[in-house]
Write an enzyme that holds these catalytic residues in place. Sequence first.
Site, mmCIF file in Angstrom:
data_model
loop_
_atom_site.group_PDB
_atom_site.id
_atom_site.type_symbol
_atom_site.label_atom_id
_atom_site.label_comp_id
_atom_site.label_asym_id
_atom_site.label_seq_id
_atom_site.Cartn_x
_atom_site.Cartn_y
_atom_site.Cartn_z
ATOM 1 N N VAL A 76 7.567 6.549 17.073
ATOM 2 C CA VAL A 76 7.291 7.244 15.808
ATOM 3 C C VAL A 76 6.045 8.121 15.902
ATOM 4 O O VAL A 76 6.062 9.279 15.496
ATOM 5 C CB VAL A 76 7.185 6.226 14.649
ATOM 6 C CG1 VAL A 76 6.860 6.935 13.344
ATOM 7 C CG2 VAL A 76 8.485 5.441 14.523
ATOM 8 N N ASP A 81 4.051 0.343 12.117
ATOM 9 C CA ASP A 81 2.826 -0.229 11.555
ATOM 10 C C ASP A 81 2.602 -1.687 11.985
ATOM 11 O O ASP A 81 1.561 -2.268 11.668
ATOM 12 C CB ASP A 81 2.836 -0.141 10.023
ATOM 13 C CG ASP A 81 2.563 1.278 9.551
ATOM 14 O OD1 ASP A 81 2.200 2.128 10.381
ATOM 15 O OD2 ASP A 81 2.714 1.534 8.334
ATOM 16 N N ILE A 114 2.676 18.064 8.694
ATOM 17 C CA ILE A 114 3.308 18.066 7.370
ATOM 18 C C ILE A 114 4.306 19.222 7.281
ATOM 19 O O ILE A 114 4.672 19.647 6.206
ATOM 20 C CB ILE A 114 2.266 18.140 6.227
ATOM 21 C CG1 ILE A 114 1.337 19.344 6.420
ATOM 22 C CG2 ILE A 114 1.482 16.857 6.096
ATOM 23 C CD1 ILE A 114 0.506 19.656 5.172
ATOM 24 N N ASP A 115 4.750 19.712 8.457
ATOM 25 C CA ASP A 115 5.663 20.858 8.455
ATOM 26 C C ASP A 115 6.972 20.551 7.716
ATOM 27 O O ASP A 115 7.527 21.430 7.048
ATOM 28 C CB ASP A 115 5.947 21.318 9.893
ATOM 29 C CG ASP A 115 6.443 20.190 10.778
ATOM 30 O OD1 ASP A 115 5.882 19.088 10.679
ATOM 31 O OD2 ASP A 115 7.388 20.399 11.555
ATOM 32 N N ARG A 124 -9.056 -0.138 4.376
ATOM 33 C CA ARG A 124 -8.160 0.856 3.777
ATOM 34 C C ARG A 124 -6.840 0.215 3.343
ATOM 35 O O ARG A 124 -6.218 0.674 2.382
ATOM 36 C CB ARG A 124 -7.849 1.978 4.780
ATOM 37 C CG ARG A 124 -8.996 2.931 5.033
ATOM 38 C CD ARG A 124 -8.520 4.126 5.844
ATOM 39 N NE ARG A 124 -7.191 4.489 5.421
ATOM 40 C CZ ARG A 124 -6.188 4.822 6.225
ATOM 41 N NH1 ARG A 124 -6.368 4.880 7.512
ATOM 42 N NH2 ARG A 124 -5.009 5.118 5.735
ATOM 43 N N ARG A 175 -4.595 10.623 3.799
ATOM 44 C CA ARG A 175 -3.500 11.511 4.167
ATOM 45 C C ARG A 175 -2.354 11.461 3.152
ATOM 46 O O ARG A 175 -1.725 12.465 2.834
ATOM 47 C CB ARG A 175 -2.984 11.094 5.546
ATOM 48 C CG ARG A 175 -1.809 11.900 6.001
ATOM 49 C CD ARG A 175 -1.202 11.334 7.267
ATOM 50 N NE ARG A 175 0.186 11.740 7.317
ATOM 51 C CZ ARG A 175 0.620 12.909 7.735
ATOM 52 N NH1 ARG A 175 -0.230 13.792 8.176
ATOM 53 N NH2 ARG A 175 1.897 13.206 7.716
ATOM 54 N N ARG A 228 0.009 14.587 13.649
ATOM 55 C CA ARG A 228 0.594 14.085 12.414
ATOM 56 C C ARG A 228 0.773 15.258 11.485
ATOM 57 O O ARG A 228 -0.115 15.637 10.752
ATOM 58 C CB ARG A 228 -0.361 13.048 11.827
ATOM 59 C CG ARG A 228 0.377 11.821 11.383
ATOM 60 C CD ARG A 228 -0.523 10.782 10.859
ATOM 61 N NE ARG A 228 0.233 9.930 9.958
ATOM 62 C CZ ARG A 228 -0.253 8.873 9.389
ATOM 63 N NH1 ARG A 228 -1.485 8.526 9.605
ATOM 64 N NH2 ARG A 228 0.493 8.160 8.584
ATOM 65 N N CYS A 276 -5.376 7.923 8.821
ATOM 66 C CA CYS A 276 -5.429 7.445 10.194
ATOM 67 C C CYS A 276 -5.162 8.584 11.157
ATOM 68 O O CYS A 276 -4.295 9.411 10.942
ATOM 69 C CB CYS A 276 -4.373 6.364 10.421
ATOM 70 S SG CYS A 276 -4.907 4.758 9.885
ATOM 71 N N LYS A 305 0.835 -1.215 0.000
ATOM 72 C CA LYS A 305 0.000 0.000 0.000
ATOM 73 C C LYS A 305 0.863 1.255 0.000
ATOM 74 O O LYS A 305 0.657 2.174 -0.795
ATOM 75 C CB LYS A 305 -0.897 -0.002 1.242
ATOM 76 C CG LYS A 305 -1.560 1.326 1.537
ATOM 77 C CD LYS A 305 -2.441 1.261 2.778
ATOM 78 C CE LYS A 305 -1.784 1.683 4.058
ATOM 79 N NZ LYS A 305 -1.555 3.138 4.208
ATOM 80 N N ASN A 306 1.821 1.294 0.932
ATOM 81 C CA ASN A 306 2.566 2.538 1.130
ATOM 82 C C ASN A 306 3.526 2.847 -0.005
ATOM 83 O O ASN A 306 4.048 3.954 -0.085
ATOM 84 C CB ASN A 306 3.318 2.504 2.469
ATOM 85 C CG ASN A 306 2.361 2.668 3.633
ATOM 86 O OD1 ASN A 306 1.178 2.952 3.437
ATOM 87 N ND2 ASN A 306 2.873 2.481 4.839
HETATM 88 C C1 UD1 Z 1 4.131 6.665 6.563
HETATM 89 C C2 UD1 Z 1 3.237 5.490 6.349
HETATM 90 C C3 UD1 Z 1 2.680 4.973 7.664
HETATM 91 C C4 UD1 Z 1 3.806 4.693 8.639
HETATM 92 C C5 UD1 Z 1 4.733 5.893 8.744
HETATM 93 C C6 UD1 Z 1 5.966 5.617 9.587
HETATM 94 C C7 UD1 Z 1 2.269 5.902 4.188
HETATM 95 C C8 UD1 Z 1 1.043 6.215 3.409
HETATM 96 N N1 UD1 Z 1 2.123 5.866 5.497
HETATM 97 O O1 UD1 Z 1 3.327 7.701 7.137
HETATM 98 O O2 UD1 Z 1 1.952 3.776 7.405
HETATM 99 O O3 UD1 Z 1 3.268 4.418 9.898
HETATM 100 O O4 UD1 Z 1 5.184 6.287 7.438
HETATM 101 O O5 UD1 Z 1 6.641 4.495 9.109
HETATM 102 O O6 UD1 Z 1 3.316 5.650 3.639
HETATM 103 N N2 UD1 Z 1 6.153 14.300 11.147
HETATM 104 C C9 UD1 Z 1 6.243 15.643 11.450
HETATM 105 N N3 UD1 Z 1 6.253 16.541 10.415
HETATM 106 C C10 UD1 Z 1 6.176 16.167 9.117
HETATM 107 C C11 UD1 Z 1 6.089 14.797 8.808
HETATM 108 C C12 UD1 Z 1 6.076 13.884 9.839
HETATM 109 O O7 UD1 Z 1 6.304 16.018 12.618
HETATM 110 O O8 UD1 Z 1 6.197 17.042 8.227
HETATM 111 C C13 UD1 Z 1 6.094 13.311 12.244
HETATM 112 C C14 UD1 Z 1 4.709 12.670 12.300
HETATM 113 O O9 UD1 Z 1 3.820 13.445 13.069
HETATM 114 C C15 UD1 Z 1 5.025 11.340 12.932
HETATM 115 C C16 UD1 Z 1 6.416 11.015 12.419
HETATM 116 O O10 UD1 Z 1 6.967 12.241 11.954
HETATM 117 O O11 UD1 Z 1 5.079 11.448 14.331
HETATM 118 C C17 UD1 Z 1 6.430 9.976 11.310
HETATM 119 O O12 UD1 Z 1 5.749 10.455 10.191
HETATM 120 P P1 UD1 Z 1 6.121 10.020 8.705
HETATM 121 O O13 UD1 Z 1 7.367 9.199 8.715
HETATM 122 O O14 UD1 Z 1 6.087 11.240 7.860
HETATM 123 O O15 UD1 Z 1 4.912 9.075 8.360
HETATM 124 P P2 UD1 Z 1 3.871 9.190 7.181
HETATM 125 O O16 UD1 Z 1 4.560 9.487 5.903
HETATM 126 O O17 UD1 Z 1 2.738 10.025 7.599
#
Ligand code: UD1
Length: 436
Positions: free
Chosen positions: A329, A307, A125-126, A399, A94, A123, A118, A23-24
């Site tokens: 994480v 995960d 996106i900064d 999902r 997301r 979570r 989720c 999926k990812n």
């Molecule tokens: C992806 C995976 C998800 C998995 C995660 C960690 C997909 C669709 N999803 O999620 O299944 O659990 O990786 O392996 O691929 N963070 C920030 N700022 C940011 C981005 C992230 O603070 O701009 C923090 C998040 O809040 C979180 C941590 O970093 O606490 C991990 O996030 P990230 O590695 O970005 O996970 P996703 O890409 O959302």
Amino acid sequence: MADAFLVRGGASLHGSLPVNGAKNSALKLIAAALLAEGRTTIANVPAIADIDAMLDVARHLGAEVGRDGDGTVTLDVPGEVGTATPPELVRRLRASIVVLGPLVARHGRARLAMPGGCNLGSRNIDLHLAGLSRMGAEVTYGPDYVEARADELVGAAIELPFASVGATENLLLAAVTARGRTRIINAAREPEIADLATMLCRMGARIEGVGSPELVVDGVDRLAPTHHAVVGDRIEAGTFAVAAALTGGDVTLTGVDPEHLRLALDKLAAAGVDVSGDAAAGLRLRAPGPLRGTDIATLPYPGFPTDLQPQLLVLLSQARGTSMLTENVFDGRFSIVAHLRAMGADIDLEGHHAIVRGPTALRGCEVIATDLRQGAALVLAGLVADGETVVADPHHVDRGYADFAGRLRALGADVERADAARARTPGGLPRAVLGP
Ligand code: UD1
């Protein structure tokens, strides 16, 4: 009448199962296809709700999408793709935030609703946005949208304070056609990112350092469409591996590279599971005797995957001794604990640590899926619970797992969807499932 998983515990899982495409990875490969005009085909795409949502995003942006029964997706991408995605699509998923990089790269601007998916604590996106700013984009946002504009994206050195999967992917997708060289330092190294980089290189991108903590990308003028097959889903494989281990089963999983699950498999071995095989022969899990407790801490790849954390929590509740599971994480990823306690598990929470004492007998009851992996883990708990477990809100599990009940049944589990059970025995469902 509410839909649910109905799980009757007690069966031991046996047999062989082909693992679906990840999926990812597939979600990001669809975003990558948007970078090149023409027809891209992606094989081994899983039949799950998140992919349906991402294909709707691609359609909305102007791609013509075809899908055959074998998991091959065709995207015919026009010369001009859209630059905005409607809130109802982005909130469904997301991961759709990864179209931000490609859209700014192709058209100099993109406007997205704030993403959904989720609900795993804060979570953000900064890091995505700060990275795009470093590449010259002007980023503005409000409570429910984010917009990025750039006449031209320019390569930059971007150091991520945390190895975010999504930020690494978004910046990689932006960098492949940016002017000059981009370095993504402290990049995430998940196998799905390597899969994305492999597809981008097939499209003509120039990327070095794949699988290492520093990606070096030299921008090219244009990319060409390609064909790519999605890597096997290590998290789906890990989920079935835990199901085999929990039930004292003997299961072989094909279509996944065990190296992508190395630490998780080491932890299963430490818990007393006999792990053997390889990518060619299949990954075999046998659980001949009682499970032993072990300590686990989630970390970005190659660390233990977050995960698989809820699934392992279920396993540890059935293992002898006291185990500590530390979530590094995501905050807010222990929503399964209240449900497992209701089923009889002995788990205490202290901050981001879960202390699990086992084994305790689990009893079937009604629980609720609140996110994808937590929901799947509750179904696994039902496999070893006494009596019937009803897991409500199964759409969370849909999902990310194609026909989860059917695939568990193929290995001998007694799991079905309320819809199917209703068709079979009208009126024969528990009151909780029938609803008010
Ligand atoms: C992806 C995976 C998800 C998995 C995660 C960690 C997909 C669709 N999803 O999620 O299944 O659990 O990786 O392996 O691929 N963070 C920030 N700022 C940011 C981005 C992230 O603070 O701009 C923090 C998040 O809040 C979180 C941590 O970093 O606490 C991990 O996030 P990230 O590695 O970005 O996970 P996703 O890409 O959302």
